[in-house]
Design a protein around this motif. Structure first.
Motif, mmCIF file in Angstrom:
data_model
loop_
_atom_site.group_PDB
_atom_site.id
_atom_site.type_symbol
_atom_site.label_atom_id
_atom_site.label_comp_id
_atom_site.label_asym_id
_atom_site.label_seq_id
_atom_site.Cartn_x
_atom_site.Cartn_y
_atom_site.Cartn_z
ATOM 1 N N PRO A 366 0.855 -1.300 -0.038
ATOM 2 C CA PRO A 366 0.053 0.053 -0.141
ATOM 3 C C PRO A 366 0.793 1.258 0.123
ATOM 4 O O PRO A 366 1.887 1.326 0.531
ATOM 5 N N PHE A 367 0.310 2.289 -0.753
ATOM 6 C CA PHE A 367 1.277 3.539 -0.746
ATOM 7 C C PHE A 367 0.157 4.694 -1.131
ATOM 8 O O PHE A 367 -0.760 4.413 -1.634
ATOM 9 N N ASP A 368 0.743 5.773 -0.589
ATOM 10 C CA ASP A 368 0.137 7.205 -1.021
ATOM 11 C C ASP A 368 1.094 8.130 -1.859
ATOM 12 O O ASP A 368 2.118 8.203 -1.232
ATOM 13 N N VAL A 369 0.687 8.683 -2.602
ATOM 14 C CA VAL A 369 1.268 9.751 -3.459
ATOM 15 C C VAL A 369 1.174 11.250 -2.897
ATOM 16 O O VAL A 369 0.031 11.300 -2.461
ATOM 17 N N SER A 370 2.217 11.859 -2.851
ATOM 18 C CA SER A 370 1.844 13.212 -2.288
ATOM 19 C C SER A 370 2.735 14.227 -3.055
ATOM 20 O O SER A 370 3.289 13.759 -3.974
ATOM 21 N N CYS A 371 2.368 15.416 -2.863
ATOM 22 C CA CYS A 371 3.080 16.603 -3.660
ATOM 23 C C CYS A 371 4.655 16.241 -3.473
ATOM 24 O O CYS A 371 5.498 16.104 -4.342
ATOM 25 N N GLN A 372 4.991 15.999 -2.078
ATOM 26 C CA GLN A 372 6.364 15.857 -1.793
ATOM 27 C C GLN A 372 7.067 14.682 -2.346
ATOM 28 O O GLN A 372 8.162 14.401 -2.934
ATOM 29 N N ASN A 373 5.985 13.467 -2.361
ATOM 30 C CA ASN A 373 6.684 12.019 -2.527
ATOM 31 C C ASN A 373 5.826 11.437 -3.640
ATOM 32 O O ASN A 373 4.791 11.217 -3.690
ATOM 33 N N HIS A 374 6.685 11.565 -4.918
ATOM 34 C CA HIS A 374 6.159 10.865 -6.177
ATOM 35 C C HIS A 374 6.610 9.487 -6.197
ATOM 36 O O HIS A 374 6.339 8.817 -7.279
ATOM 37 N N GLY A 375 7.322 9.013 -5.152
ATOM 38 C CA GLY A 375 7.962 7.643 -5.416
ATOM 39 C C GLY A 375 7.110 6.588 -4.609
ATOM 40 O O GLY A 375 7.915 5.353 -4.782
ATOM 41 N N GLY A 376 6.176 6.728 -4.255
ATOM 42 C CA GLY A 376 5.455 5.534 -3.443
ATOM 43 C C GLY A 376 6.047 4.896 -2.340
ATOM 44 O O GLY A 376 6.910 5.752 -1.621
ATOM 45 N N SER A 377 6.049 3.708 -2.105
ATOM 46 C CA SER A 377 6.284 3.093 -0.592
ATOM 47 C C SER A 377 7.799 2.829 -0.848
ATOM 48 O O SER A 377 8.616 2.962 0.312
ATOM 49 N N GLY A 378 8.422 2.223 -2.008
ATOM 50 C CA GLY A 378 9.781 2.039 -1.925
ATOM 51 C C GLY A 378 9.864 0.410 -1.553
ATOM 52 O O GLY A 378 11.227 -0.049 -1.815
#
Lengths: 428, 328
Positions: A366-378
């Protein structure tokens, strides 16, 4: 007379030109030809089949049908850019270039044109810094995550210490292959293992020198960032020098059936990272059989379903569809623009509940994208090849990357990019 | 012996065996160039096509199955049987001979007396055509090729060198087989060209087209013969390289390894192709071994071309090539 008829027809067609059909355009920059076609075909098929499924089963997204256009890049950067130029005026919702080389060329173009770019598990790693790269997304994982996950896995295998161990990286001598070197160098300093990068030139058909060196160096583990024929040859050479296969870990682009099948029994036990599930044991595959294969709509020859890279293509399409759905909700209408799609991608949330609804339980972290993080969970898992059953199986749970370190490195790289390109980082 | 010397010796021996693999590809170029003055750009693709066809026969794959399925909505993929390797090889040889016949009928016949560059361009077109044909006939997926040639570390070499030096050398058994197969192939070619009527005719055409024609040798027959032999050599190269890396479309890129071999050995000499291959193989492995700590690895690709460039400066016709004499 004939000319007049043609002119009349042309005039009539111009007058009767229909209003642009309401649809959602997902262009596909594929490579079904050339030396890398064995990797490009299953991805393209998986991507296309999932979009066909959405059209056939759900009637599209938000009531609008999905339209796909396919452009052949042959994994060639120039042709990839030409493909982008050919689709950019046709309201493309997201571009997936399937090549790190093409990605680097497209980053400034999509930024200028306002078209979102999704490079899933490839491309420019620091694009995860959304404030510097607002139009580029590389969720759910990137190369630096991959390096960190591999090392975290080895730490777990060695009771939390890699002190005194020797780890070799065999890499494709290209921008792609060199991506994890910096991360691994820093990790080697921090964790006390010896790190030795060994380059393999394109295409990697002959790797005698590299594997002689590996045999002399006697490393504890070998990591691989390869692509195409390089993977199969490396696995064959590792088998030849009797290197233990379960100590050999490939990145996700070195973990397809194409890489292990040519080696036969020698590839048994080889491991690779993956950021999605493997096999066809997910309910969505029943739907694909019913709505896509059963109706004679399978992409390509229909013989790639369930392979590792097919699953990745399917996953990429699923993320694109979910982002489009989110974009429609945010915009309040179905016919979204590329800019609205970008907003949808930035607000994307992939939860376990949603994955289950989609028929893909446990398929992704599971992951959330945000303005700061376009990279997911990793996060990624380890898959292992069984030569007897000719199938991959998952041998680990989700392994987290060292996102603190990756974040530092990405911020540093993004900051340099921002300075060079006069970008003031911020949210759109 | 010091470790460095032992390691260098091991690298050099590996270079010899790899060099033979390069020579196998270069041989096909030499045969066609020698007989017809054509630089066959399609030689690498011919190796790929031959290997694809061999695997197709071995696994009982239906040719053009993807096309058949797409047009007729059928679901055919294989005949449901497999074929022994030797039978599949024989059938592939037949296909390569038929291909040679078609190339002569459809391409070469129409280009008689054209400039060499025109013929070269025709082979570029042929390369693209064959690559596409191979894709449509047999599919683009990577295929495993197994004709029974053993692979992996040679235990005999390992044990022998360990007993001698206290360090076991690594040599791939497949490369040792390549050595043997190349020896048989070259011997066969020499015997054929020296002791058979067709072989002598082939040499006559290679020496002087006009003179050969004047004594009744059919140029068209010789072209079919030459392309057939080159096709068989391509099959051998395809088997060896395909066994090593699987049969996939990048197999055609092995032709790139043959170019520096040809420049070194000469475009018209069969022994030159062998010696050139060995020199390139040993040279690139030793260069990589000694220079890797200084300039980093992955030197093999460019080293071969650099060596070829040096040869071009001092001996443009290669080690065994015919000296070019231009009369003005």
């Amino acid at each position: 007379m004939k000319m007049m008829k043609i002119a009349a027809l042309l005039a009539a067609s111009a007058v009767a030109a229909p209003v642009a059909a309401q649809d959602l355009h997902f262009p596909m920059l594929n490579y079904r030809t050339g030396p890398y076609a064995p990797g490009g075909i299953p991805f393209a098929d998986g991507y296309q089949d999932y979009l066909t499924l959405i059209n056939e089963r759900d009637g599209g997204i938000g009531g609008l049908p999905i339209r796909t256009t396919e452009c052949e890049t042959a994994y060639n950067t120039e042709r990839g850019v030409e493909c982008y130029e050919s689709v950019r005026g046709d309201n493309p919702l997201v571009i997936q270039p399937l090549s790190t080389g093409i990605t680097y060329q497209l980053i400034p173009r999509v930024t200028a044109d306002g078209i979102p770019l999704h490079t899933m598990g490839y491309g420019r790693t620091s694009a995860m810094e959304g404030e510097t790269f607002p139009w580029v997304f590389n969720y759910p994982a990137n190369y630096w995550d991959g390096a960190s996950v591999a090392i975290n896995h080895l730490l777990a295998q060695n009771d939390g210490s890699l002190d005194g161990k020797k780890i070799v990286l065999v890499y494709h001598n290209s921008a792609y292959g060199r991506e994890p070197i910096r991360t691994l160098e820093i990790l080697s300093e921090r964790l006390g293992f010896e790190f030795l990068p060994i380059a393999v030139d394109h295409p990697g058909q002959e790797q005698g020198s590299q594997w002689l060196q590996i045999r002399r160096e006697r490393p504890d583990y070998v990591l691989m960032w390869g692509w195409g024929v390089m993977n199969a040859v490396a696995i064959q050479e590792a088998a030849n020098i009797r290197f233990p296969m379960d100590h050999f870990i490939g990145i996700w682009w070195s973990g397809s059936e194409n890489d292990v099948l040519p080696v036969g029994a020698g590839a048994d036990g080889y491991t690779a990272l993956t950021f999605h599930g493997v096999g066809t044991d997910y309910p969505v595959y029943s739907d694909i059989q019913e709505y896509v294969v059963g109706r004679g709509l399978a992409a390509g020859a229909g013989d790639q379903i369930g392979s590792a890279v097919y699953s990745r293509g399917l996953y990429a399409a699923m993320l694109a569809v979910e982002a489009a759905r989110t974009a429609q909700e945010l915009a309040g209408h179905a016919q979204i623009t590329p800019a609205e799609m970008r907003a949808g991608m930035e607000a994307l949330s992939i939860s376990e509940e949603r994955l289950t609804e989609l028929g893909l339980p446990g398929f992704s972290a599971p992951f959330d994208v945000s303005c700061q993080n376009h990279g997911g969970s990793g996060a990624a898992m380890l898959q292992q090849w069984d030569a007897d059953t000719q199938s991959w199986s998952l041998i680990s749970d989700w392994i987290e990357a060292d996102r603190e370190l990756i974040g530092e490195l990405a911020a540093e790289d993004a900051s340099v990019f921002a300075q060079e390109n006069n970008i003031t980082p911020g949210c759109l | 012996m010091s470790d460095t010397v032992l390691f260098a010796l091991e690298a050099g021996l590996n270079g010899l065996t790899v060099g033979i693999m390069y020579s196998l590809v270069a041989l096909g170029f030499v045969l066609i160039f020698k007989a017809s003055g054509i630089f066959n750009f399609a030689q690498g693709v011919m190796a790929l096509f031959a290997a694809l066809t061999l695997v197709g026969f071995q696994t009982g794959q239906v040719p053009f199955s993807h096309l058949i399925n797409a047009i007729f909505g059928a679901h055919v993929s294989d005949f449901g049987f497999t074929m022994p390797a030797f039978l599949a090889i024989i059938l592939t040889v037949v296909v390569m001979v038929l291909l040679a016949l078609l190339i002569e009928r459809l391409v070469l016949k129409h280009l008689v007396n054209q400039e060499p560059i025109i013929l070269f361009m025709a082979t570029i077109g042929l390369a693209y055509f064959l690559e596409g044909l191979g894709d449509i006939m047999w599919g683009a997926e990577v295929k495993r090729l197994d004709v029974g040639i053993p692979q992996g570390m040679s235990s005999w070499v390992d044990e022998t060198t360990y007993n001698l030096f206290g360090y076991g050398f690594y040599i791939d058994t497949l490369s040792l087989w390549a050595l043997l197969i190349a020896a048989v192939l070259v011997t066969g070619l020499v015997v054929f060209s020296q002791y058979t009527k067709q072989g002598r005719a082939l040499r006559a055409v290679a020496d002087d087209h006009q003179a050969a024609l004047s004594v009744g040798i059919s140029l068209r027959f010789i072209w079919v013969l030459t392309w057939s032999i080159a096709g068989i050599v391509a099959l051998v190269a395809g088997i060896m390289w395909g066994s090593k890396s699987g049969v996939q479309f990048s197999l055609s890129l092995i032709a790139l390894k043959a170019l520096p071999v040809l420049i070194l050995g000469g475009f018209t000499s069969i022994p030159g192709a062998i010696v050139g291959g060995l020199l390139i193989g040993v040279g690139e492995k030793l260069f990589d071994f000694f220079m890797q700590p200084v300039i980093g690895g992955a030197t093999e690709n460019w080293f071969a071309y650099m060596l070829a460039l040096v040869f071009l400066l001092f001996r443009p016709q290669g080690l065994f090539g015919e000296r070019i004499i231009e009369r003005v």
